[in-house]
Every structure is written in structure tokens, then in C-alpha cells.
Design a protein around this motif. Structure first.
Motif, PDB file in Angstrom:
ATOM      1  N   VAL A 546       0.864  -1.181   0.000  1.00 20.99           N
ATOM      2  CA  VAL A 546       0.000   0.000   0.000  1.00 20.99           C
ATOM      3  C   VAL A 546       0.897   1.225   0.000  1.00 20.99           C
ATOM      4  CG1 VAL A 546      -1.905   1.185   1.118  1.00 20.99           C
ATOM      5  CG2 VAL A 546      -1.639  -1.277   1.425  1.00 20.99           C
ATOM      6  N   GLU A 547       0.751   2.078  -1.006  1.00 18.13           N
ATOM      7  CA  GLU A 547       1.655   3.215  -1.106  1.00 18.13           C
ATOM      8  C   GLU A 547       0.952   4.456  -1.624  1.00 18.13           C
ATOM      9  OE1 GLU A 547       4.696   2.571  -4.232  1.00 18.13           O
ATOM     10  OE2 GLU A 547       3.575   0.735  -4.675  1.00 18.13           O
ATOM     11  N   ASP A 548       1.353   5.596  -1.089  1.00 18.74           N
ATOM     12  CA  ASP A 548       0.863   6.886  -1.558  1.00 18.74           C
ATOM     13  C   ASP A 548       1.766   7.339  -2.695  1.00 18.74           C
ATOM     14  OD1 ASP A 548      -0.408   9.255  -1.857  1.00 18.74           O
ATOM     15  OD2 ASP A 548       0.061  10.066   0.136  1.00 18.74           O
ATOM     16  N   HIS A 549       1.642   6.619  -3.802  1.00 21.08           N
ATOM     17  CA  HIS A 549       2.568   6.741  -4.944  1.00 21.08           C
ATOM     18  C   HIS A 549       1.913   5.991  -6.086  1.00 21.08           C
ATOM     19  CE1 HIS A 549       6.222   5.647  -7.334  1.00 21.08           C
ATOM     20  NE2 HIS A 549       6.731   6.770  -6.829  1.00 21.08           N
ATOM     21  N   ARG A 550       2.299   6.283  -7.281  1.00 20.49           N
ATOM     22  CA  ARG A 550       1.814   5.502  -8.419  1.00 20.49           C
ATOM     23  C   ARG A 550       2.219   4.035  -8.255  1.00 20.49           C
ATOM     24  NH1 ARG A 550      -2.214   8.410 -10.293  1.00 20.49           N
ATOM     25  NH2 ARG A 550      -1.596  10.482 -11.012  1.00 20.49           N
ATOM     26  N   PRO A 551       1.414   3.101  -8.779  1.00 16.48           N
ATOM     27  CA  PRO A 551       1.748   1.679  -8.599  1.00 16.48           C
ATOM     28  C   PRO A 551       3.056   1.273  -9.267  1.00 16.48           C
ATOM     29  CG  PRO A 551      -0.542   1.948  -9.281  1.00 16.48           C
ATOM     30  CD  PRO A 551       0.109   3.289  -9.453  1.00 16.48           C
ATOM     31  N   GLN A 552       3.475   2.034 -10.259  1.00 20.16           N
ATOM     32  CA  GLN A 552       4.673   1.666 -11.011  1.00 20.16           C
ATOM     33  C   GLN A 552       5.937   2.175 -10.317  1.00 20.16           C
ATOM     34  OE1 GLN A 552       2.091   3.445 -12.398  1.00 20.16           O
ATOM     35  NE2 GLN A 552       1.067   1.744 -13.432  1.00 20.16           N
ATOM     36  N   GLY A 553       6.843   1.269 -10.041  1.00 23.05           N
ATOM     37  CA  GLY A 553       8.182   1.647  -9.626  1.00 23.05           C
ATOM     38  C   GLY A 553       8.392   1.948  -8.165  1.00 23.05           C
ATOM     39  N   GLY A 554       7.347   1.898  -7.358  1.00 24.07           N
ATOM     40  CA  GLY A 554       7.482   2.262  -5.962  1.00 24.07           C
ATOM     41  C   GLY A 554       7.641   1.070  -5.043  1.00 24.07           C
ATOM     42  N   ILE A 555       6.882   1.086  -3.939  1.00 24.99           N
ATOM     43  CA  ILE A 555       7.015   0.047  -2.922  1.00 24.99           C
ATOM     44  C   ILE A 555       6.624  -1.325  -3.471  1.00 24.99           C
ATOM     45  CG2 ILE A 555       6.119  -0.728  -0.694  1.00 24.99           C
ATOM     46  CD1 ILE A 555       5.813   2.288  -0.003  1.00 24.99           C
ATOM     47  N   GLY A 556       5.556  -1.364  -4.258  1.00 19.73           N
ATOM     48  CA  GLY A 556       5.126  -2.646  -4.825  1.00 19.73           C
ATOM     49  C   GLY A 556       6.202  -3.285  -5.671  1.00 19.73           C
ATOM     50  N   ASP A 557       6.836  -2.497  -6.512  1.00 22.29           N
ATOM     51  CA  ASP A 557       7.896  -3.049  -7.355  1.00 22.29           C
ATOM     52  C   ASP A 557       9.131  -3.403  -6.539  1.00 22.29           C
ATOM     53  OD1 ASP A 557       6.344  -2.907  -9.571  1.00 22.29           O
ATOM     54  OD2 ASP A 557       7.456  -1.308 -10.569  1.00 22.29           O
ATOM     55  N   ALA A 558       9.401  -2.645  -5.467  1.00 22.53           N
ATOM     56  CA  ALA A 558      10.531  -2.979  -4.596  1.00 22.53           C
ATOM     57  C   ALA A 558      10.315  -4.331  -3.939  1.00 22.53           C
ATOM     58  CB  ALA A 558      10.714  -1.898  -3.538  1.00 22.53           C
ATOM     59  N   VAL A 559       9.091  -4.572  -3.488  1.00 18.62           N
ATOM     60  CA  VAL A 559       8.762  -5.860  -2.859  1.00 18.62           C
ATOM     61  C   VAL A 559       8.827  -6.983  -3.890  1.00 18.62           C
ATOM     62  CG1 VAL A 559       6.936  -7.173  -1.729  1.00 18.62           C
ATOM     63  CG2 VAL A 559       7.403  -4.808  -1.019  1.00 18.62           C
ATOM     64  N   ALA A 560       8.271  -6.736  -5.067  1.00 23.21           N
ATOM     65  CA  ALA A 560       8.299  -7.758  -6.117  1.00 23.21           C
ATOM     66  C   ALA A 560       9.722  -8.142  -6.483  1.00 23.21           C
ATOM     67  CB  ALA A 560       7.544  -7.258  -7.343  1.00 23.21           C
ATOM     68  N   SER A 561      10.609  -7.153  -6.560  1.00 28.59           N
ATOM     69  CA  SER A 561      12.000  -7.455  -6.915  1.00 28.59           C
ATOM     70  C   SER A 561      12.676  -8.272  -5.820  1.00 28.59           C
ATOM     71  CB  SER A 561      12.774  -6.164  -7.177  1.00 28.59           C
ATOM     72  OG  SER A 561      12.913  -5.396  -5.992  1.00 28.59           O
ATOM     73  N   ALA A 562      12.313  -8.011  -4.560  1.00 30.83           N
ATOM     74  CA  ALA A 562      12.919  -8.756  -3.454  1.00 30.83           C
ATOM     75  C   ALA A 562      12.491 -10.212  -3.447  1.00 30.83           C
ATOM     76  CB  ALA A 562      12.538  -8.099  -2.129  1.00 30.83           C
ATOM     77  N   LEU A 563      11.310 -10.485  -4.000  1.00 30.93           N
ATOM     78  CA  LEU A 563      10.788 -11.854  -3.985  1.00 30.93           C
ATOM     79  C   LEU A 563      11.111 -12.608  -5.272  1.00 30.93           C
ATOM     80  CD1 LEU A 563       7.285 -11.079  -2.431  1.00 30.93           C
ATOM     81  CD2 LEU A 563       9.310 -11.964  -1.258  1.00 30.93           C
ATOM     82  N   SER A 564      11.753 -11.950  -6.198  1.00 35.53           N
ATOM     83  CA  SER A 564      12.050 -12.596  -7.481  1.00 35.53           C
ATOM     84  C   SER A 564      13.429 -13.244  -7.440  1.00 35.53           C
ATOM     85  CB  SER A 564      11.985 -11.555  -8.610  1.00 35.53           C
ATOM     86  OG  SER A 564      10.720 -10.961  -8.680  1.00 35.53           O
ATOM     87  N   ASP A 565      13.577 -14.214  -6.548  1.00 37.25           N
ATOM     88  CA  ASP A 565      14.880 -14.861  -6.387  1.00 37.25           C
ATOM     89  C   ASP A 565      14.850 -16.335  -6.783  1.00 37.25           C
ATOM     90  OD1 ASP A 565      13.341 -15.847  -4.361  1.00 37.25           O
ATOM     91  OD2 ASP A 565      14.776 -15.430  -2.747  1.00 37.25           O
ATOM     92  N   GLY A 566      13.815 -16.735  -7.501  1.00 38.22           N
ATOM     93  CA  GLY A 566      13.742 -18.121  -7.971  1.00 38.22           C
ATOM     94  C   GLY A 566      12.864 -19.019  -7.129  1.00 38.22           C
ATOM     95  N   ARG A 567      12.521 -18.594  -5.909  1.00 42.66           N
ATOM     96  CA  ARG A 567      11.627 -19.394  -5.075  1.00 42.66           C
ATOM     97  C   ARG A 567      10.181 -19.187  -5.516  1.00 42.66           C
ATOM     98  NH1 ARG A 567      13.933 -18.033   0.937  1.00 42.66           N
ATOM     99  NH2 ARG A 567      14.529 -16.095  -0.087  1.00 42.66           N
ATOM    100  N   PRO A 568       9.275 -20.075  -5.105  1.00 48.90           N
ATOM    101  CA  PRO A 568       7.868 -19.879  -5.458  1.00 48.90           C
ATOM    102  C   PRO A 568       7.379 -18.522  -4.967  1.00 48.90           C
ATOM    103  CG  PRO A 568       8.203 -22.070  -4.558  1.00 48.90           C
ATOM    104  CD  PRO A 568       9.492 -21.336  -4.360  1.00 48.90           C
ATOM    105  N   LEU A 569       6.670 -17.816  -5.829  1.00 50.09           N
ATOM    106  CA  LEU A 569       6.219 -16.478  -5.495  1.00 50.09           C
ATOM    107  C   LEU A 569       4.914 -16.522  -4.722  1.00 50.09           C
ATOM    108  CD1 LEU A 569       6.907 -14.643  -8.878  1.00 50.09           C
ATOM    109  CD2 LEU A 569       8.185 -14.395  -6.756  1.00 50.09           C
ATOM    110  N   PRO A 570       4.796 -15.689  -3.691  1.00 55.93           N
ATOM    111  CA  PRO A 570       3.521 -15.557  -3.004  1.00 55.93           C
ATOM    112  C   PRO A 570       2.574 -14.719  -3.860  1.00 55.93           C
ATOM    113  CG  PRO A 570       5.034 -13.953  -2.148  1.00 55.93           C
ATOM    114  CD  PRO A 570       5.810 -14.774  -3.137  1.00 55.93           C
ATOM    115  N   ARG A 571       1.320 -14.693  -3.464  1.00 54.83           N
ATOM    116  CA  ARG A 571       0.397 -13.792  -4.130  1.00 54.83           C
ATOM    117  C   ARG A 571       0.758 -12.370  -3.709  1.00 54.83           C
ATOM    118  NH1 ARG A 571      -6.211 -14.231  -4.358  1.00 54.83           N
ATOM    119  NH2 ARG A 571      -6.458 -12.802  -6.120  1.00 54.83           N
ATOM    120  N   LEU A 572       0.802 -11.454  -4.668  1.00 57.53           N
ATOM    121  CA  LEU A 572       1.189 -10.071  -4.387  1.00 57.53           C
ATOM    122  C   LEU A 572       0.140  -9.132  -4.960  1.00 57.53           C
ATOM    123  CD1 LEU A 572       3.207  -7.962  -3.353  1.00 57.53           C
ATOM    124  CD2 LEU A 572       4.406  -8.140  -5.545  1.00 57.53           C
ATOM    125  N   ILE A 573      -0.483  -8.360  -4.082  1.00 60.41           N
ATOM    126  CA  ILE A 573      -1.487  -7.378  -4.468  1.00 60.41           C
ATOM    127  C   ILE A 573      -0.912  -5.986  -4.208  1.00 60.41           C
ATOM    128  CG2 ILE A 573      -3.862  -6.595  -4.127  1.00 60.41           C
ATOM    129  CD1 ILE A 573      -3.582  -9.510  -5.089  1.00 60.41           C
TER     130      ILE A 573
END
Length: 614
Positions: A546-573
Motif C-alpha cells: 500500500v503506497e501513496d505513490h503511483r503503482p509503477q516503480g514504488g514500494i510494490g515493485d521494490a517488494v516484487a523485486s525482493a521476492l524474485s529470487d527463484g523461489r515460489p512467489l507468493p500472491r502479491l497485491i
């Protein structure tokens, strides 16, 4: 050096520019050849520089703003005896310090150039440091092309230099008439440049840029001019001295078609060496004392705006770190750098509504050893983004603070709302992006920023928010805080800044309905705390940002990049600001954008219901 020797040195610089570009089979020799006489006279008769001590505080500063003319700069270094002929001819090769555009990989280059229109603004920052901080009479020489005089950033710098009476700045404009695709706007109309510069309050000198005697006299006049910056406007020929390219269109950015013939036409290689004048003895006025600042402390449960905490913390930091300086874009009462200005007026710099000059001045001061914090509204830093990008290329660790971020600012409306800044700064090489949610956290992060290795960005909020953390708590860069967790958590909500408080309220609402929610305060958006996020993903199976920012490039993308390490991905909203805001209260804005507590709770309820159905 006598005029005949200066002319010979100018020819040597031309020949070496041709040789370097020919060895690389790329580059800009013609742009170098036009300014060769200017470079020769400056190097031999006016520059005061100890090449063995690039950090000598008394050294003059030389900025090649027309960075594509790097063969000229490297030829000057060979003439000064600090690189040899072999290294010169590694121009543009893999691993060479002789890059296509100069960077601080060379110890005598303060800042990277090549993005036109940046040399003078950065030079103004250096000159401000010399006048007001160092109080050392070094001179800043900026060699500019005529094409880049069309850049708005140049005129921000021109006005600021005149306003500050920076008589230690000399702008040398190489008016060679030709740009990349054809003639420049004013071609050889030297008076067109002079009229504009004079109107801003500059002393101007118009010369033949190939008359070494006139060049020498102009430099001496610049050095003796007081209370005004000087611009030397030099009429030159692109490709000077070689018939096939002299003042010819279509030759920009190309090695000469027949380098051997051109070198012969120029009189062949020469091996003149120059004993560059030494700088005067000097010492830095502000030395680093170090030590930990006594940061302001706020009581848990009270409400304080993070911008207020930033201002208080910066003032406190300045009391123990005399190398800390603050710059602002005429909004110090809003960004709260006014607190620093009150405590340390000699180290506060008002840059007015000129954000490019604001960031450029910070870069210039950083090259002189200072730790700058430059502040304005987050939305307005977008204007200076190219300077931020080039600061990273220059390895100039400056700190930028964007206040009034997000829709939470309320009634001012979308023109004032920083909604893209997290994405912008996350993309910068080596950057750190911090977004505190409370006052004590803000103070600790300000202290940490002073020693960051790269570009630092702090996002502050306009409105007051509850103080969650005690004043003695630590917040390491790259960390996060788990504010709520339980064995029965169904979802992890990841927030930062104002949305942390909305997430906590949502968690209370959901707890009353029997839905457990983990809440993470992701105050370090870059680097991100991947370990804590991964642990939460494994425990709850679902993350919601949840961020007071556009969905692109902010906290959501930071979290997505942290979870993109080859392990099964959780659901991300991802919840973010997808609407175009208007004027409304802060609470109304958060609700309309779907990032307030009620919206978060509703999204979690829907998510949990979907999970049950499946």
C-alpha cells in the motif's frame, strides 16, 4: 609561455585530438579542435593546479562542460605530463580511463560531463563553496559549447552566479557555429550571447578564439574582474586547421576521414610539456569533527510531521558535522530546512525556484568535500532528474529530500503531489531511498544519510502522523520493522510513510472480524529488506503493498523485486494511486485513491474470501 609557443601548443592539442579519435575510430575531434587554443592558453598561463594533489584545496577547478570534446581534455593532460602518449591512444577502449566523455575515473575530473548544460550549474556550486565555505581564492573555469547555451539549466546558473557575485567563475564559450546536425541558433553572432549574459549581470569579453594573445588577455581580464562572473565568448572554427573539416557541416562526432593527412596539415605530432602553475597554500575552513549528533526526541503517541522532524534533525546534525550544508528551492518554510538556516546561516544556500541549479550546486559542493542536503517538494525534483542521474555517474553522494509527497498533502492538488519520486530515485545507480513514517525514525535516517556512499533520497510528509517509535531505536538502512504479527496472520500488508498508519488502522478493523494481518513498515525502500519480506511471504502466503505513490516503480515493485529470487512467489497485491487527484482533504484523498484504512481492510477481506473459495 610566449604567444608563438602557445600557438604551437594549440596545434599539439589538435593533433592529439585527431590521433586519439583515429585510434578509437570514434569521438569528436572537430569539437576538440575548435577549442584547442583556448585550452592551450588556459593550461599554460592561467590554470593553477597541482596534478600530484588533485584534492589540494587551493586548486583551480576545470570543467569541460562540452564533454564530447574529451580528446581535447586528454590532450591537455598529456601536455601536463600526467598521462603518456600510450594512454592517450587508449581513448574509448574497454578499461581505459580515457572514456568517451570525462568521468571521475580520472583523478583530475571532478564531475562527469556529456549531458549538455550541466557544467556551469555545477561550477556555480563549486564557486559558492569557494566563496562562502572554503573562503579560498580558487577559480572555476568552465569550457562550454555554444549549442548547450540553449539549455535552461545554463540560464538558471547564469542568474545565480550573477546574484551571488561569483567573480571566481569564468565561463568560456566555444562559439564554433556548428552543432550536431547543422548551425547553432546564433551561429557566430557573439553579441547575441553577450547581450543576454550582460543583461543577467555578467562581465563579457568577445574575442577571436584562435588569437592566443587575445585569449591570454581575456583570461587575465576575467581574473581581475571583481563582483561579477565573466564570460569569454570566443569565435572559433570547428575542425580548425584541417581544410577538409574546417567549418564543414556533417563532420560532428566522427574521426577525420584521413587522419594522417590531417596531422601532416597541422604540422605533425609535437611533444611540448607544460609546467602548470601551482596553487597557493590553502586550508579548508570547515573540517569534519565527527561524533554522533544529539538528535531531537519525540514522545510516543504524540503527532509530528516527518518534515518537521527532518528539519530539526538536520539542524542537530549540522551542529556536530560542520561539513553538512543545506540547500533549498525557496520552500524552506515548508521543507523545514529553515531550522538549519536559523542555526547555521553560513552553511545554508537559497537556490530559489531553480531546481536544476539546486541539485547542481549540491553536486559542486560535494566535490569540495561537503555533505549537501538539498530539499524541495518531491514533485519538483523531477525537473532536476538529469542532474541526479549525472551525479550518480560522477560518484557524487548528495542527499535529496522531497517533502509534500503523495495525495496525503490534501487540497493543493495534483500539481504539488510527488507521486513518481520513489520510482525515479529507485532507478538511480547506487541510490538509497528512505520513506519514514514517524518523527523519531526520520531523525535517525537523516543521521544515517550523512554517510551514505551514493545518492540518498528521503521522502517526507506534510501532515502530522503519530509517533510510533521511541527516540533511542535504530533504523538501519536496508531494514524494516514488523509492527504487528501473529501465528494466524492471513495477509501481510507492506507500507511506508503515511500508509503505515492506515495499515495499522486497517489491521485493527480486521482483527475485530477475526482476520489476522501482519504489518511491515518498509522504511527502507532501497535497499529493501528481502529477508523479512520473504519470511512474511512464507508465513502468510500473500503480501499486499500500500503506497501513496503511483503503482509503477514504488514500494510494490521494490517488494516484487525482493521476492524474485527463484523461489515460489507468493500472491502479491498492490494498492497505489491510480486516479488523477483533485483538491480534497488528506483523508478524502487517501480514500478516493483506495489507500486508506477502510480501503485496505476491504481489499484484505476480498482477498481472504477468494482464498477461502479456492
Amino acid at each position: 609561455m610566449r604567444n608563438d609557443q602557445l600557438a604551437e601548443l594549440g596545434q599539439q592539442l589538435r593533433v592529439d585530438a585527431v590521433r586519439a579519435a583515429n585510434a578509437a575510430q570514434s569521438g569528436h575531434p572537430t569539437s576538440s579542435m575548435s577549442a584547442a587554443d583556448l585550452g592551450a592558453v588556459l593550461l599554460a598561463n592561467h590554470l593553477r593546479y597541482d596534478f600530484a594533489q588533485p584534492d589540494h584545496p587551493g586548486n583551480d577547478r576545470l570543467i569541460l562542460s562540452k564533454g564530447h570534446a574529451s580528446p581535447l581534455l586528454y590532450a591537455m593532460y598529456r601536455a601536463a605530463g600526467v598521462i603518456d602518449d600510450e594512454e592517450l591512444l587508449t581513448f574509448r577502449r574497454l578499461g581505459s580511463r580515457m572514456e568517451g566523455h570525462p568521468t571521475p575515473r580520472l583523478p583530475w575530473v571532478d564531475v562527469a560531463t556529456g549531458s549538455l548544460g550541466q557544467g556551469l550549474p555545477v561550477g556555480v556550486g563549486m564557486a559558492l563553496a569557494g566563496k562562502r565555505l572554503d573562503q579560498i581564492p580558487y577559480r572555476v573555469w568552465v569550457l562550454s559549447g555554444d549549442s548547450e547555451m540553449a539549455e535552461g539549466s545554463v540560464w538558471e546558473a547564469v542568474e545565480h552566479a550573477a546574484y551571488e557575485h561569483l567573480d571566481n567563475v569564468t565561463l568560456i564559450i566555444d562559439v564554433n557555429r556548428l552543432g550536431q546536425r547543422g548551425p547553432t541558433r546564433h551561429e557566430w553572432d557573439l553579441d547575441a550571447y553577450a547581450r543576454r549574459l550582460h543583461a543577467f549581470g555578467w562581465h563579457t569579453i568577445e574575442i577571436d578564439g584562435h588569437d592566443v594573445g587575445a585569449i591570454d588577455s581575456a583570461f587575465a581580464e576575467a581574473e581581475s574582474t571583481l563582483q561579477k562572473p565573466t564570460a569569454i565568448i570566443a569565435r572559433t572554427h570547428k575542425g580548425r586547421g584541417v581544410h577538409d573539416v574546417d567549418d564543414r557541416e556533417g563532420k560532428h562526432g566522427k574521426p577525420l576521414p584521413n587522419a594522417e593527412k590531417a596531422i601532416e596539415e597541422l604540422g605533425g605530432p609535437r611533444f611540448i610539456t607544460v609546467d602548470v602553475a601551482a596553487p597557493p597554500a590553502a586550508r579548508v575552513l570547515y573540517g569534519s569533527r565527527g561524533g554522533r549528533a544529539e538528535m531531537p526526541a519525540y514522545d510516543v503517541g504524540t503527532s509530528v510531521a516527518t518534515r518537521d522532524a527532518f528539519g530539526d534533525a538536520l539542524a542537530a546534525l549540522g551542529s556536530v558535522r560542520p561539513e553538512v550544508v543545506a540547500l533549498d528551492g525557496e520552500v524552506a518554510d515548508s521543507t523545514r530546512t529553515a531550522a538549519f538556516a536559523k542555526e547555521h546561516p553560513d552553511r545554508f544556500f537559497e537556490c530559489y525556484i531553480a531546481e536544476q541549479q539546486l541539485v547542481a550546486a549540491a553536486v559542486g559542493m560535494r566535490t569540495r568535500g561537503y555533505i549537501p542536503f538539498a530539499s524541495t517538494f518531491a514533485a519538483f525534483l523531477t525537473r532536476a532528474y538529469d542532474f541526479v542521474r549525472m551525479a550518480a555517474v560522477s560518484h557524487a553522494p548528495i542527499n535529496l529530500v522531497g517533502s509534500h509527497a503523495g495525495v496525503a498533502i490534501g487540497e493543493d492538488g495534483p500539481s504539488q503531489m510527488g507521486l513518481e519520486d520513489l520510482a525515479m530515485f529507485r532507478a538511480v545507480y547506487g541510490s538509497t531511498v528512505l520513506y519514514p513514517c514517524d518523527a523519531n525514525q526520520t531523525a535517525r535516517l537523516v543521521e544515517a544519510m550523512a554517510d551514505l556512499p551514493g545518492i540518498g533520497y528521503l521522502r517526507t510528509s506534510r501532515g502530522e502522523t503519530p509517533v510510533l517509535y521511541g527516540p533511542d531505536e535504530d533504523f538501519p538502512v536496508g531494514g524494516s520493522r514488523v509492527l504487528r504479527s501473529g501465528d494466524q496472520d492471513r495477509v501481510t500488508v507492506v507500507a511506508a510513510g503515511v500508509t503505515v498508519h492506515e495499515a495499522l488502522r486497517a489491521a485493527d478493523l480486521l482483527e475485530a472480524q477475526g482476520i489476522g494481518v501482519r504489518v511491515i513498515d518498509l522504511y527502507s525502500v532501497k535497499p529493501v529488506d528481502a529477508a523479512t519480506l520473504q519470511e512474511a511471504a512464507e508465513a502468510t502466503g500473500c503480501l499486499m503493498t500500500v503506497e501513496d505513490h503511483r503503482p509503477q516503480g514504488g514500494i510494490g515493485d521494490a517488494v516484487a523485486s525482493a521476492l524474485s529470487d527463484g523461489r515460489p512467489l507468493p500472491r502479491l497485491i498492490r494498492l497505489g494511486v491510480q486516479n488523477m487527484p483533485g483538491s480534497a482533504t488528506s483523508a478524502e484523498q487517501l480514500h478516493l485513491s483506495g489507500i486508506d484504512a477502510e480501503s485496505i481492510a476491504a481489499a484484505v477481506q476480498l482477498l481472504v474470501e477468494e482464498a477461502v473459495v479456492r
